[in-house]
Scaffold this motif. Structure first.
Motif, PDB file in Angstrom:
ATOM      1  N   MET A 102      18.083   6.074  -6.595  1.00  0.00           N
ATOM      2  CA  MET A 102      16.713   5.909  -7.093  1.00  0.00           C
ATOM      3  C   MET A 102      15.696   6.493  -6.115  1.00  0.00           C
ATOM      4  O   MET A 102      14.685   7.071  -6.531  1.00  0.00           O
ATOM      5  CB  MET A 102      16.415   4.430  -7.334  1.00  0.00           C
ATOM      6  N   LEU A 103      15.955   6.332  -4.823  1.00  0.00           N
ATOM      7  CA  LEU A 103      15.069   6.931  -3.828  1.00  0.00           C
ATOM      8  C   LEU A 103      15.035   8.442  -3.998  1.00  0.00           C
ATOM      9  O   LEU A 103      13.961   9.065  -3.966  1.00  0.00           O
ATOM     10  CB  LEU A 103      15.530   6.566  -2.418  1.00  0.00           C
ATOM     11  N   ALA A 104      16.202   9.054  -4.181  1.00  0.00           N
ATOM     12  CA  ALA A 104      16.234  10.499  -4.426  1.00  0.00           C
ATOM     13  C   ALA A 104      15.461  10.840  -5.702  1.00  0.00           C
ATOM     14  O   ALA A 104      14.703  11.814  -5.739  1.00  0.00           O
ATOM     15  CB  ALA A 104      17.678  10.980  -4.527  1.00  0.00           C
ATOM     16  N   MET A 105      15.633  10.021  -6.742  1.00  0.00           N
ATOM     17  CA  MET A 105      14.926  10.243  -8.003  1.00  0.00           C
ATOM     18  C   MET A 105      13.408  10.202  -7.833  1.00  0.00           C
ATOM     19  O   MET A 105      12.673  10.870  -8.560  1.00  0.00           O
ATOM     20  CB  MET A 105      15.330   9.188  -9.030  1.00  0.00           C
ATOM     21  N   ALA A 106      12.933   9.394  -6.902  1.00  0.00           N
ATOM     22  CA  ALA A 106      11.491   9.244  -6.707  1.00  0.00           C
ATOM     23  C   ALA A 106      10.843  10.496  -6.130  1.00  0.00           C
ATOM     24  O   ALA A 106       9.624  10.642  -6.189  1.00  0.00           O
ATOM     25  CB  ALA A 106      11.207   8.042  -5.804  1.00  0.00           C
ATOM     26  N   HIS A 107      11.637  11.404  -5.575  1.00  0.00           N
ATOM     27  CA  HIS A 107      11.102  12.657  -5.044  1.00  0.00           C
ATOM     28  C   HIS A 107      10.743  13.614  -6.176  1.00  0.00           C
ATOM     29  O   HIS A 107      11.222  13.482  -7.300  1.00  0.00           O
ATOM     30  CB  HIS A 107      12.125  13.325  -4.127  1.00  0.00           C
ATOM     31  N   ASP A 108       9.927  14.599  -5.846  1.00  0.00           N
ATOM     32  CA  ASP A 108       9.574  15.620  -6.832  1.00  0.00           C
ATOM     33  C   ASP A 108      10.787  16.455  -7.240  1.00  0.00           C
ATOM     34  O   ASP A 108      10.944  16.830  -8.405  1.00  0.00           O
ATOM     35  CB  ASP A 108       8.500  16.557  -6.270  1.00  0.00           C
ATOM     36  N   LEU A 137      11.515   4.031 -13.424  1.00  0.00           N
ATOM     37  CA  LEU A 137      11.544   5.162 -12.494  1.00  0.00           C
ATOM     38  C   LEU A 137      12.567   6.198 -12.937  1.00  0.00           C
ATOM     39  O   LEU A 137      12.259   7.393 -13.042  1.00  0.00           O
ATOM     40  CB  LEU A 137      11.877   4.660 -11.085  1.00  0.00           C
ATOM     41  N   ILE A 138      13.779   5.759 -13.190  1.00  0.00           N
ATOM     42  CA  ILE A 138      14.834   6.691 -13.570  1.00  0.00           C
ATOM     43  C   ILE A 138      14.496   7.385 -14.886  1.00  0.00           C
ATOM     44  O   ILE A 138      14.619   8.611 -15.018  1.00  0.00           O
ATOM     45  CB  ILE A 138      16.184   5.953 -13.685  1.00  0.00           C
ATOM     46  N   GLN A 139      14.035   6.601 -15.859  1.00  0.00           N
ATOM     47  CA  GLN A 139      13.740   7.170 -17.169  1.00  0.00           C
ATOM     48  C   GLN A 139      12.543   8.105 -17.140  1.00  0.00           C
ATOM     49  O   GLN A 139      12.427   9.001 -17.993  1.00  0.00           O
ATOM     50  CB  GLN A 139      13.532   6.052 -18.181  1.00  0.00           C
ATOM     51  N   MET A 151      22.928   5.769 -16.536  1.00  0.00           N
ATOM     52  CA  MET A 151      22.570   4.366 -16.321  1.00  0.00           C
ATOM     53  C   MET A 151      23.534   3.391 -16.978  1.00  0.00           C
ATOM     54  O   MET A 151      23.677   2.254 -16.514  1.00  0.00           O
ATOM     55  CB  MET A 151      21.151   4.101 -16.843  1.00  0.00           C
ATOM     56  N   THR A 152      24.194   3.778 -18.043  1.00  0.00           N
ATOM     57  CA  THR A 152      25.038   2.833 -18.782  1.00  0.00           C
ATOM     58  C   THR A 152      26.525   2.991 -18.512  1.00  0.00           C
ATOM     59  O   THR A 152      27.330   2.179 -18.977  1.00  0.00           O
ATOM     60  CB  THR A 152      24.822   2.969 -20.303  1.00  0.00           C
ATOM     61  N   THR A 153      26.910   4.024 -17.740  1.00  0.00           N
ATOM     62  CA  THR A 153      28.336   4.322 -17.573  1.00  0.00           C
ATOM     63  C   THR A 153      28.865   4.060 -16.174  1.00  0.00           C
ATOM     64  O   THR A 153      30.073   3.891 -15.996  1.00  0.00           O
ATOM     65  CB  THR A 153      28.625   5.789 -17.918  1.00  0.00           C
ATOM     66  N   GLY A 154      27.995   4.072 -15.172  1.00  0.00           N
ATOM     67  CA  GLY A 154      28.464   3.948 -13.796  1.00  0.00           C
ATOM     68  C   GLY A 154      29.200   5.184 -13.307  1.00  0.00           C
ATOM     69  O   GLY A 154      29.870   5.145 -12.270  1.00  0.00           O
ATOM     70  N   THR A 155      29.082   6.299 -14.011  1.00  0.00           N
ATOM     71  CA  THR A 155      29.803   7.520 -13.645  1.00  0.00           C
ATOM     72  C   THR A 155      29.349   8.048 -12.291  1.00  0.00           C
ATOM     73  O   THR A 155      28.163   8.032 -11.969  1.00  0.00           O
ATOM     74  CB  THR A 155      29.576   8.608 -14.713  1.00  0.00           C
ATOM     75  N   ARG A 156      30.309   8.515 -11.513  1.00  0.00           N
ATOM     76  CA  ARG A 156      30.030   9.160 -10.232  1.00  0.00           C
ATOM     77  C   ARG A 156      29.977  10.667 -10.452  1.00  0.00           C
ATOM     78  O   ARG A 156      30.994  11.286 -10.763  1.00  0.00           O
ATOM     79  CB  ARG A 156      31.104   8.809  -9.199  1.00  0.00           C
ATOM     80  N   SER A 201       0.096   9.893  -9.636  1.00  0.00           N
ATOM     81  CA  SER A 201      -0.203   8.519 -10.069  1.00  0.00           C
ATOM     82  C   SER A 201      -0.440   8.452 -11.568  1.00  0.00           C
ATOM     83  O   SER A 201      -0.070   7.468 -12.222  1.00  0.00           O
ATOM     84  CB  SER A 201      -1.419   7.989  -9.313  1.00  0.00           C
ATOM     85  N   THR A 202      -1.041   9.501 -12.127  1.00  0.00           N
ATOM     86  CA  THR A 202      -1.260   9.550 -13.565  1.00  0.00           C
ATOM     87  C   THR A 202       0.040   9.841 -14.310  1.00  0.00           C
ATOM     88  O   THR A 202       0.362   9.197 -15.321  1.00  0.00           O
ATOM     89  CB  THR A 202      -2.296  10.633 -13.915  1.00  0.00           C
ATOM     90  N   MET A 203       0.807  10.799 -13.809  1.00  0.00           N
ATOM     91  CA  MET A 203       2.073  11.156 -14.453  1.00  0.00           C
ATOM     92  C   MET A 203       3.008   9.963 -14.564  1.00  0.00           C
ATOM     93  O   MET A 203       3.669   9.761 -15.583  1.00  0.00           O
ATOM     94  CB  MET A 203       2.774  12.259 -13.658  1.00  0.00           C
ATOM     95  N   PHE A 204       3.063   9.181 -13.483  1.00  0.00           N
ATOM     96  CA  PHE A 204       4.059   8.117 -13.389  1.00  0.00           C
ATOM     97  C   PHE A 204       3.429   6.729 -13.405  1.00  0.00           C
ATOM     98  O   PHE A 204       3.984   5.784 -12.849  1.00  0.00           O
ATOM     99  CB  PHE A 204       4.897   8.320 -12.123  1.00  0.00           C
ATOM    100  N   ALA A 205       2.282   6.619 -14.057  1.00  0.00           N
ATOM    101  CA  ALA A 205       1.556   5.359 -14.064  1.00  0.00           C
ATOM    102  C   ALA A 205       2.385   4.204 -14.595  1.00  0.00           C
ATOM    103  O   ALA A 205       2.374   3.098 -14.038  1.00  0.00           O
ATOM    104  CB  ALA A 205       0.266   5.502 -14.884  1.00  0.00           C
ATOM    105  N   ALA A 206       3.140   4.436 -15.666  1.00  0.00           N
ATOM    106  CA  ALA A 206       3.929   3.361 -16.258  1.00  0.00           C
ATOM    107  C   ALA A 206       5.031   2.904 -15.307  1.00  0.00           C
ATOM    108  O   ALA A 206       5.279   1.699 -15.153  1.00  0.00           O
ATOM    109  CB  ALA A 206       4.524   3.813 -17.589  1.00  0.00           C
ATOM    110  N   ALA A 207       5.704   3.860 -14.671  1.00  0.00           N
ATOM    111  CA  ALA A 207       6.774   3.496 -13.736  1.00  0.00           C
ATOM    112  C   ALA A 207       6.214   2.770 -12.522  1.00  0.00           C
ATOM    113  O   ALA A 207       6.792   1.778 -12.056  1.00  0.00           O
ATOM    114  CB  ALA A 207       7.532   4.752 -13.300  1.00  0.00           C
ATOM    115  N   VAL A 208       5.089   3.255 -11.986  1.00  0.00           N
ATOM    116  CA  VAL A 208       4.483   2.605 -10.820  1.00  0.00           C
ATOM    117  C   VAL A 208       4.058   1.182 -11.177  1.00  0.00           C
ATOM    118  O   VAL A 208       4.260   0.238 -10.405  1.00  0.00           O
ATOM    119  CB  VAL A 208       3.283   3.424 -10.310  1.00  0.00           C
ATOM    120  N   SER A 209       3.469   1.000 -12.353  1.00  0.00           N
ATOM    121  CA  SER A 209       3.054  -0.327 -12.794  1.00  0.00           C
ATOM    122  C   SER A 209       4.248  -1.261 -12.882  1.00  0.00           C
ATOM    123  O   SER A 209       4.195  -2.433 -12.468  1.00  0.00           O
ATOM    124  CB  SER A 209       2.343  -0.234 -14.135  1.00  0.00           C
ATOM    125  N   ALA A 210       5.371  -0.756 -13.408  1.00  0.00           N
ATOM    126  CA  ALA A 210       6.572  -1.580 -13.528  1.00  0.00           C
ATOM    127  C   ALA A 210       7.170  -1.885 -12.160  1.00  0.00           C
ATOM    128  O   ALA A 210       7.666  -2.994 -11.916  1.00  0.00           O
ATOM    129  CB  ALA A 210       7.596  -0.879 -14.412  1.00  0.00           C
TER     130      ALA A 210
END
Length: 213
Positions: A102-108, A137-139, A151-156, A201-210
């Motif tokens: 998730m940390l990696a996902m948070a990057h641009d 965040l992921i979505q 997210m639903t499979t646990g696949t590596r 902040s505008t692009m990801f407002a919903a994720a940041v709020s959550a």
């Protein structure tokens, strides 16, 4: 440890599993404070086998009474990286699991080692549901199909498969990973922090709020 390769900062998350202990979280925030003082760019990476294995489950099991505060602190870091007012890229040098992924996902952007390491959200296999913030965040970064597949499979996912699914943008040999990441964001350094921060902040407002709700 933070290194400066003008105009790009490279933050080495560490040489072990780089789990999110409270002290580790504080050290990353301190490094980010330095990065945002200048109009630069940021690369995060690890040394060795792991990018990050995410939550510090040993600390959490020993400090269960602080679980709510701990999760909030983790999500605050994810939200901060997601909206950091400088260009960011994760150079995923090895395993990125759970909150580490998730940390990696948070990057641009994300670039992953091609030959070793897995990118994985194992929550479905370890019986730890995503929090609303972590799911958001992921979505926010993946297509619906990629979100379901990861997210639903646990696949590596190894590097090429992670790239093909859209979890990462590119892959590179280990010897070229950091240099490729630096070169990806070097041309983007110097953008106005206020403007870039507002856009994210505008692009990801919903994720940041959550994440911060």
């Amino acid at each position: 440890m933070l290194h400066f390769h003008d105009p790009v900062y490279v933050l080495d998350l560490g040489a072990d599993e780089n789990r999110f202990s409270p002290d580790w979280l504080k050290s990353v925030h301190t490094a980010l404070d330095t990065v945002v003082e200048s109009s630069s760019a940021l690369v995060t990476t690890g040394t060795g086998k792991f990018y990050s294995n995410g939550l510090d489950l040993d600390w959490l099991s020993a400090n269960g009474d602080q679980a709510q505060t701990y999760v909030a602190d983790v999500q605050d870091l994810l939200a901060r990286v997601l909206t950091l007012p400088v260009p960011t890229i994760a150079a995923v040098n090895g395993h990125a699991f759970g909150a580490g992924a998730m940390l990696a996902m948070a990057h641009d952007f994300r670039i992953m080692r091609a030959d070793r390491g897995f990118f994985c959200f194992p929550e479905a296999d370890i019986n730890i549901p995503f929090t609303p913030g972590m799911a958001a965040l992921i979505q926010a970064k993946l297509t619906p199909a990629a979100a379901v597949a990861s997210m639903t499979t646990g696949t590596r996912f190894g590097g090429p498969d992670a790239r093909d699914l859209g979890l990462v943008d590119d892959v590179a040999p280990e010897s070229e990973l950091r240099e490729r990441a630096v070169e990806r964001v070097r041309p983007l350094a110097g953008k106005d922090r206020g403007t870039l921060g507002a856009i994210k902040s505008t692009m990801f407002a919903a994720a940041v709020s959550a994440l911060r709700g």
